[in-house]
Design a protein around this motif. Structure first.
Motif, mmCIF file in Angstrom:
data_model
loop_
_atom_site.group_PDB
_atom_site.id
_atom_site.type_symbol
_atom_site.label_atom_id
_atom_site.label_comp_id
_atom_site.label_asym_id
_atom_site.label_seq_id
_atom_site.Cartn_x
_atom_site.Cartn_y
_atom_site.Cartn_z
ATOM 1 N N VAL A 41 0.859 -1.176 0.000
ATOM 2 C CA VAL A 41 0.000 0.000 0.000
ATOM 3 C C VAL A 41 0.900 1.231 0.000
ATOM 4 O O VAL A 41 1.907 1.274 0.706
ATOM 5 C CB VAL A 41 -0.902 0.034 1.259
ATOM 6 N N ALA A 42 0.557 2.213 -0.817
ATOM 7 C CA ALA A 42 1.283 3.489 -0.789
ATOM 8 C C ALA A 42 0.270 4.602 -0.947
ATOM 9 O O ALA A 42 -0.797 4.410 -1.540
ATOM 10 C CB ALA A 42 2.323 3.551 -1.903
ATOM 11 N N ASP A 43 0.605 5.742 -0.398
ATOM 12 C CA ASP A 43 -0.292 6.880 -0.570
ATOM 13 C C ASP A 43 0.501 8.092 -1.022
ATOM 14 O O ASP A 43 1.712 8.178 -0.827
ATOM 15 C CB ASP A 43 -1.048 7.191 0.728
ATOM 16 N N ASP A 44 -0.187 8.997 -1.660
ATOM 17 C CA ASP A 44 0.380 10.304 -1.953
ATOM 18 C C ASP A 44 -0.684 11.307 -1.585
ATOM 19 O O ASP A 44 -1.852 11.145 -1.942
ATOM 20 C CB ASP A 44 0.774 10.439 -3.421
ATOM 21 N N SER A 45 -0.305 12.279 -0.820
ATOM 22 C CA SER A 45 -1.300 13.223 -0.343
ATOM 23 C C SER A 45 -0.727 14.625 -0.316
ATOM 24 O O SER A 45 0.488 14.822 -0.380
ATOM 25 C CB SER A 45 -1.797 12.823 1.053
ATOM 26 N N GLY A 46 -1.617 15.574 -0.233
ATOM 27 C CA GLY A 46 -1.164 16.955 -0.179
ATOM 28 C C GLY A 46 -2.328 17.901 -0.014
ATOM 29 O O GLY A 46 -3.489 17.481 0.130
ATOM 30 N N LEU A 47 -1.993 19.159 -0.036
ATOM 31 C CA LEU A 47 -2.959 20.229 0.174
ATOM 32 C C LEU A 47 -3.225 20.933 -1.147
ATOM 33 O O LEU A 47 -2.285 21.289 -1.862
ATOM 34 C CB LEU A 47 -2.390 21.230 1.185
ATOM 35 N N THR A 48 -4.501 21.102 -1.473
ATOM 36 C CA THR A 48 -4.859 21.896 -2.653
ATOM 37 C C THR A 48 -5.563 23.160 -2.160
ATOM 38 O O THR A 48 -6.527 23.084 -1.401
ATOM 39 C CB THR A 48 -5.787 21.112 -3.608
ATOM 40 N N VAL A 49 -5.041 24.304 -2.549
ATOM 41 C CA VAL A 49 -5.555 25.596 -2.074
ATOM 42 C C VAL A 49 -6.286 26.287 -3.221
ATOM 43 O O VAL A 49 -5.706 26.504 -4.291
ATOM 44 C CB VAL A 49 -4.399 26.481 -1.561
ATOM 45 N N ASP A 50 -7.558 26.626 -2.982
ATOM 46 C CA ASP A 50 -8.384 27.220 -4.040
ATOM 47 C C ASP A 50 -7.738 28.478 -4.621
ATOM 48 O O ASP A 50 -7.653 28.637 -5.844
ATOM 49 C CB ASP A 50 -9.778 27.556 -3.502
ATOM 50 N N ALA A 51 -7.270 29.368 -3.757
ATOM 51 C CA ALA A 51 -6.721 30.647 -4.212
ATOM 52 C C ALA A 51 -5.369 30.499 -4.921
ATOM 53 O O ALA A 51 -4.892 31.433 -5.560
ATOM 54 C CB ALA A 51 -6.574 31.615 -3.027
#
Length: 202
Positions: free
Chosen positions: A70-80
């Motif tokens: 199992v592997a994941d990739d994650s992060g933050l997406t900022v609308d502005a």
């Protein structure tokens, strides 16, 4: 007992998957981390999407170890910021894994952005690759808004500046069980549970 590799050295991620499997009453799986297997060369994350990166990491781990991975990739997406930092979240300030510098840069980039335009989402793609078998890729999203100052010590990454929808606390102010129930990674890992349950029965 079937061994499954979570391709990370992050002890918090390992603990999170183990907690979720316990809550979902999935037995028969032993979750290992990268520290528990022989080292192998990990390819750089060059995918354009979270899904591409997660699948590449899981494939590499499965090929190198022979274990379901199992592997994941994650992060933050900022609308502005037009969805950034996105897949660049862990190295937004230039150096991979410098949480504080990444967080400070995002806050600096949003200095003049009004509270009503500070929407954001944590996104996580998780992949399960079974050697010689199936590949499963899932996605979890957690909507919220960004604060102007960091608060809380329970999380990592951008947690101290992210207030989930319906909350007044940042995700770094939630306890682990609360975060598991809501978070992008928790949602993605729970979406993998049916495939992991099948693996445990194999």
């Amino acid at each position: 007992m079937t061994r499954v590799l979570l391709a990370t050295r992050n002890q918090k991620k390992l603990a999170e998957l183990r907690r979720i499997l316990a809550v979902e009453e999935v037995s028969g799986l032993e979750v290992l981390g990268l520290a528990d297997v022989d080292e192998f060369e990990e390819a750089p994350e060059t995918g354009a999407t979270f899904e591409e990166n997660a699948l590449a990491k899981a494939r590499d781990a499965a090929a190198a170890t022979g274990l379901a991975s199992v592997a994941d990739d994650s992060g933050l997406t900022v609308d502005a910021l037009n969805g950034m930092p996105g897949v660049l979240s862990a190295r937004w300030a230039g150096q991979h894994g410098d949480d504080r510098a990444n967080l400070d840069l995002v806050l600096a980039q949003l200095t003049d952005v009004g509270d009503e335009r500070r929407g954001a989402a944590f996104v996580c793609a998780a992949a399960l690759v079974v050697p010689g078998g199936e590949e499963t890729v899932v996605r979890g999203e957690w909507r919220g808004a960004l604060t102007r100052k960091a608060r809380g010590t329970n999380g990592f990454g951008y947690d101290p500046i992210f207030v989930p929808e319906g909350e007044t606390r940042t995700s770094a102010e939630l306890d682990p069980a609360e975060k598991d129930a809501q978070s992008h990674r928790g949602r993605a890992l729970r979406a993998l549970v049916p495939a992991l349950r099948q693996l445990a029965r194999a």
